[in-house]
Design a protein around this motif. Structure first.
Motif, PDB file in Angstrom:
ATOM      1  N   ILE A  20       5.736  25.254  40.207  1.00 21.63           N
ATOM      2  CA  ILE A  20       4.340  25.548  40.760  1.00 21.63           C
ATOM      3  C   ILE A  20       5.299  26.229  42.187  1.00 21.63           C
ATOM      4  O   ILE A  20       5.960  25.678  42.967  1.00 21.63           O
ATOM      5  CB  ILE A  20       3.643  24.257  41.412  1.00 21.63           C
ATOM      6  N   GLN A  21       4.735  27.423  42.384  1.00 20.63           N
ATOM      7  CA  GLN A  21       5.212  28.164  43.747  1.00 20.63           C
ATOM      8  C   GLN A  21       4.042  27.851  44.719  1.00 20.63           C
ATOM      9  O   GLN A  21       2.705  27.930  44.389  1.00 20.63           O
ATOM     10  CB  GLN A  21       5.292  29.287  43.316  1.00 20.63           C
ATOM     11  N   LEU A  22       4.450  27.735  45.904  1.00 21.91           N
ATOM     12  CA  LEU A  22       3.636  27.885  46.973  1.00 21.91           C
ATOM     13  C   LEU A  22       3.486  29.284  47.803  1.00 21.91           C
ATOM     14  O   LEU A  22       4.467  29.728  48.014  1.00 21.91           O
ATOM     15  CB  LEU A  22       3.926  26.743  48.179  1.00 21.91           C
ATOM     16  N   ARG A  23       2.335  29.633  48.204  1.00 17.52           N
ATOM     17  CA  ARG A  23       2.317  30.629  49.084  1.00 17.52           C
ATOM     18  C   ARG A  23       1.123  30.511  50.153  1.00 17.52           C
ATOM     19  O   ARG A  23      -0.039  29.680  49.988  1.00 17.52           O
ATOM     20  CB  ARG A  23       1.337  31.904  48.355  1.00 17.52           C
ATOM     21  N   GLU A  24       1.553  30.496  51.580  1.00 15.25           N
ATOM     22  CA  GLU A  24       0.943  30.181  52.622  1.00 15.25           C
ATOM     23  C   GLU A  24      -0.060  31.443  52.939  1.00 15.25           C
ATOM     24  O   GLU A  24       0.588  32.578  52.812  1.00 15.25           O
ATOM     25  CB  GLU A  24       1.757  29.883  53.825  1.00 15.25           C
ATOM     26  N   THR A  68      -3.224  26.912  55.478  1.00 17.64           N
ATOM     27  CA  THR A  68      -3.643  26.680  54.178  1.00 17.64           C
ATOM     28  C   THR A  68      -2.484  27.342  53.196  1.00 17.64           C
ATOM     29  O   THR A  68      -1.972  28.303  53.406  1.00 17.64           O
ATOM     30  CB  THR A  68      -4.924  27.731  53.981  1.00 17.64           C
ATOM     31  N   PHE A  69      -2.444  26.658  52.056  1.00 17.53           N
ATOM     32  CA  PHE A  69      -1.414  26.849  51.000  1.00 17.53           C
ATOM     33  C   PHE A  69      -2.158  27.061  49.518  1.00 17.53           C
ATOM     34  O   PHE A  69      -2.837  26.234  49.299  1.00 17.53           O
ATOM     35  CB  PHE A  69      -0.295  25.889  50.789  1.00 17.53           C
ATOM     36  N   VAL A  70      -1.671  27.967  48.755  1.00 17.84           N
ATOM     37  CA  VAL A  70      -2.212  28.100  47.443  1.00 17.84           C
ATOM     38  C   VAL A  70      -1.237  27.756  46.660  1.00 17.84           C
ATOM     39  O   VAL A  70       0.111  28.186  46.708  1.00 17.84           O
ATOM     40  CB  VAL A  70      -2.722  29.532  47.204  1.00 17.84           C
ATOM     41  N   GLY A  71      -1.388  27.186  45.312  1.00 20.51           N
ATOM     42  CA  GLY A  71      -0.455  27.083  44.383  1.00 20.51           C
ATOM     43  C   GLY A  71      -0.449  28.023  43.243  1.00 20.51           C
ATOM     44  O   GLY A  71      -1.557  28.339  43.052  1.00 20.51           O
ATOM     45  N   MET A  72       0.526  28.430  42.987  1.00 18.34           N
ATOM     46  CA  MET A  72       0.537  29.582  41.798  1.00 18.34           C
ATOM     47  C   MET A  72       1.603  29.092  40.793  1.00 18.34           C
ATOM     48  O   MET A  72       2.452  28.579  40.800  1.00 18.34           O
ATOM     49  CB  MET A  72       1.061  30.710  42.516  1.00 18.34           C
ATOM     50  N   GLN A 105      -4.361  19.211  33.298  1.00 19.05           N
ATOM     51  CA  GLN A 105      -3.055  19.759  32.741  1.00 19.05           C
ATOM     52  C   GLN A 105      -1.900  19.134  33.215  1.00 19.05           C
ATOM     53  O   GLN A 105      -0.850  19.865  33.013  1.00 19.05           O
ATOM     54  CB  GLN A 105      -3.233  21.203  32.830  1.00 19.05           C
ATOM     55  N   GLY A 106      -2.227  17.947  34.007  1.00 20.64           N
ATOM     56  CA  GLY A 106      -0.742  17.319  34.526  1.00 20.64           C
ATOM     57  C   GLY A 106      -0.305  18.001  35.676  1.00 20.64           C
ATOM     58  O   GLY A 106       0.920  17.785  36.066  1.00 20.64           O
ATOM     59  N   LEU A 107      -1.131  18.834  36.393  1.00 23.14           N
ATOM     60  CA  LEU A 107      -0.479  19.695  37.297  1.00 23.14           C
ATOM     61  C   LEU A 107      -0.648  18.978  38.834  1.00 23.14           C
ATOM     62  O   LEU A 107      -0.098  19.294  39.891  1.00 23.14           O
ATOM     63  CB  LEU A 107      -1.167  20.990  37.450  1.00 23.14           C
ATOM     64  N   GLY A 108      -1.749  18.300  38.978  1.00 25.21           N
ATOM     65  CA  GLY A 108      -2.188  17.512  40.223  1.00 25.21           C
ATOM     66  C   GLY A 108      -0.952  16.741  40.884  1.00 25.21           C
ATOM     67  O   GLY A 108      -0.776  16.895  41.957  1.00 25.21           O
ATOM     68  N   GLY A 109      -0.350  15.843  40.275  1.00 24.83           N
ATOM     69  CA  GLY A 109       0.793  15.187  40.947  1.00 24.83           C
ATOM     70  C   GLY A 109       1.800  15.955  41.530  1.00 24.83           C
ATOM     71  O   GLY A 109       2.155  15.734  42.438  1.00 24.83           O
ATOM     72  N   LYS A 110       2.420  16.956  40.801  1.00 23.68           N
ATOM     73  CA  LYS A 110       3.490  17.735  41.336  1.00 23.68           C
ATOM     74  C   LYS A 110       3.055  18.767  42.413  1.00 23.68           C
ATOM     75  O   LYS A 110       3.619  18.862  43.596  1.00 23.68           O
ATOM     76  CB  LYS A 110       4.125  18.776  40.364  1.00 23.68           C
ATOM     77  N   PHE A 111       1.549  19.054  42.510  1.00 24.12           N
ATOM     78  CA  PHE A 111       1.014  19.890  43.275  1.00 24.12           C
ATOM     79  C   PHE A 111       1.116  19.153  44.799  1.00 24.12           C
ATOM     80  O   PHE A 111       1.236  19.395  45.878  1.00 24.12           O
ATOM     81  CB  PHE A 111      -0.315  20.618  43.104  1.00 24.12           C
ATOM     82  N   LEU A 112       0.540  17.811  44.532  1.00 30.07           N
ATOM     83  CA  LEU A 112       0.224  16.897  45.492  1.00 30.07           C
ATOM     84  C   LEU A 112       1.789  16.508  46.172  1.00 30.07           C
ATOM     85  O   LEU A 112       2.113  16.408  47.491  1.00 30.07           O
ATOM     86  CB  LEU A 112      -0.310  15.486  45.441  1.00 30.07           C
ATOM     87  N   GLU A 113       2.639  16.414  45.407  1.00 34.78           N
ATOM     88  CA  GLU A 113       4.222  16.345  46.215  1.00 34.78           C
ATOM     89  C   GLU A 113       4.607  17.265  46.823  1.00 34.78           C
ATOM     90  O   GLU A 113       5.080  17.081  47.945  1.00 34.78           O
ATOM     91  CB  GLU A 113       5.203  16.113  44.749  1.00 34.78           C
ATOM     92  N   LEU A 114       4.074  18.726  46.420  1.00 36.16           N
ATOM     93  CA  LEU A 114       4.617  19.822  47.162  1.00 36.16           C
ATOM     94  C   LEU A 114       3.916  19.847  48.718  1.00 36.16           C
ATOM     95  O   LEU A 114       4.172  20.092  49.584  1.00 36.16           O
ATOM     96  CB  LEU A 114       4.160  21.135  46.451  1.00 36.16           C
ATOM     97  N   CYS A 115       2.546  19.371  48.567  1.00 30.58           N
ATOM     98  CA  CYS A 115       1.612  19.394  49.580  1.00 30.58           C
ATOM     99  C   CYS A 115       2.238  18.217  50.793  1.00 30.58           C
ATOM    100  O   CYS A 115       2.302  18.726  51.919  1.00 30.58           O
ATOM    101  CB  CYS A 115       0.325  19.012  49.133  1.00 30.58           C
ATOM    102  N   ALA A 116       2.698  17.346  50.139  1.00 34.72           N
ATOM    103  CA  ALA A 116       2.892  16.155  51.229  1.00 34.72           C
ATOM    104  C   ALA A 116       4.395  16.632  51.808  1.00 34.72           C
ATOM    105  O   ALA A 116       4.726  16.700  52.877  1.00 34.72           O
ATOM    106  CB  ALA A 116       3.491  14.769  50.400  1.00 34.72           C
ATOM    107  N   CYS A 118       5.175  19.800  52.298  1.00 42.64           N
ATOM    108  CA  CYS A 118       4.823  20.855  53.394  1.00 42.64           C
ATOM    109  C   CYS A 118       4.325  20.199  54.703  1.00 42.64           C
ATOM    110  O   CYS A 118       4.776  20.598  55.631  1.00 42.64           O
ATOM    111  CB  CYS A 118       3.512  21.886  52.939  1.00 42.64           C
ATOM    112  N   ALA A 119       3.692  19.022  54.465  1.00 43.73           N
ATOM    113  CA  ALA A 119       3.105  18.232  55.765  1.00 43.73           C
ATOM    114  C   ALA A 119       4.372  17.833  56.356  1.00 43.73           C
ATOM    115  O   ALA A 119       4.187  17.772  57.786  1.00 43.73           O
ATOM    116  CB  ALA A 119       2.116  17.318  55.239  1.00 43.73           C
ATOM    117  N   TRP A 120       5.202  17.082  55.712  1.00 41.96           N
ATOM    118  CA  TRP A 120       6.290  16.572  56.618  1.00 41.96           C
ATOM    119  C   TRP A 120       7.279  17.348  57.203  1.00 41.96           C
ATOM    120  O   TRP A 120       7.842  17.137  57.987  1.00 41.96           O
ATOM    121  CB  TRP A 120       7.210  15.671  55.737  1.00 41.96           C
ATOM    122  N   GLU A 121       7.328  18.729  56.644  1.00 41.84           N
ATOM    123  CA  GLU A 121       8.188  19.859  57.155  1.00 41.84           C
ATOM    124  C   GLU A 121       7.720  20.343  58.291  1.00 41.84           C
ATOM    125  O   GLU A 121       8.240  21.122  59.065  1.00 41.84           O
ATOM    126  CB  GLU A 121       8.536  20.867  56.165  1.00 41.84           C
TER     127      GLU A 121
END
Length: 155
Positions: A20-24, A68-72, A105-116, A118-121
């Motif tokens: 999953i790629q992130l785009r701000e 705001t970030f979008v997952g691609m 489709q099993g994407l929510g967990g990985k997307f949430l990890e990326l979200c967290a 970004c928050a910590w960064e």
């Protein structure tokens, strides 16, 4: 209805090896924020902002403490999240969700990890969020599996 408040008090181990790629979103924030809120939130009864004026959306979406970030995935938007920085240097996962066609489709967990991550960064002292019984049936378990711990419940 119960509302669950969860937090992380330290950053999880870094795992940015996702497909999953992130785009701000840094351009046309008002348009994208409203569109994503409506598309992702429709199934979960996100209603509080539907009556907002253009000015209200603009003030919200362009606030300096909101990102705001979008997952691609393969060129398609799978979902989005918004991070809201508070005066106490905590970062709230203000909104988080997948586009309807990507749920299950099993994407929510990985997307949430990326979200967290970004928050910590964003130099957070604490990352927190809330969810409720109206959200996806697996939302609470997903948050807990990613290291978020319940600190308050409202009924």
């Amino acid at each position: 209805m119960s509302i669950y408040y969860l937090q992380q008090l330290s950053a999880p181990s870094q795992q940015r090896d996702s497909h999953i790629q992130l785009r701000e979103i840094t351009q046309q924030q008002t348009h994208h924020s409203r569109r994503l809120y409506q598309q992702v939130g429709e199934a979960w009864q996100w209603l509080d902002k539907l009556s907002w004026s253009e000015q209200q959306w603009q003030e919200y979406a362009e606030a300096p403490n909101l990102r705001t970030f979008v997952g691609m995935l393969n060129g398609e938007e799978i979902g989005y999240f918004e991070l809201l920085r508070h005066d106490d240097d905590s970062v709230e996962v203000h909104y988080f969700g997948l586009q309807p066609k990507f749920i299950g489709q099993g994407l929510g967990g990985k997307f949430l990890e990326l979200c967290a991550q970004c928050a910590w960064e964003w130099q957070a002292l604490r990352v927190w969020l809330h969810t409720c019984d109206l959200d996806h049936p697996h939302a609470l378990k997903n948050y807990q599996a990613r290291g978020f711990v319940i600190y308050k419940v409202e009924s």
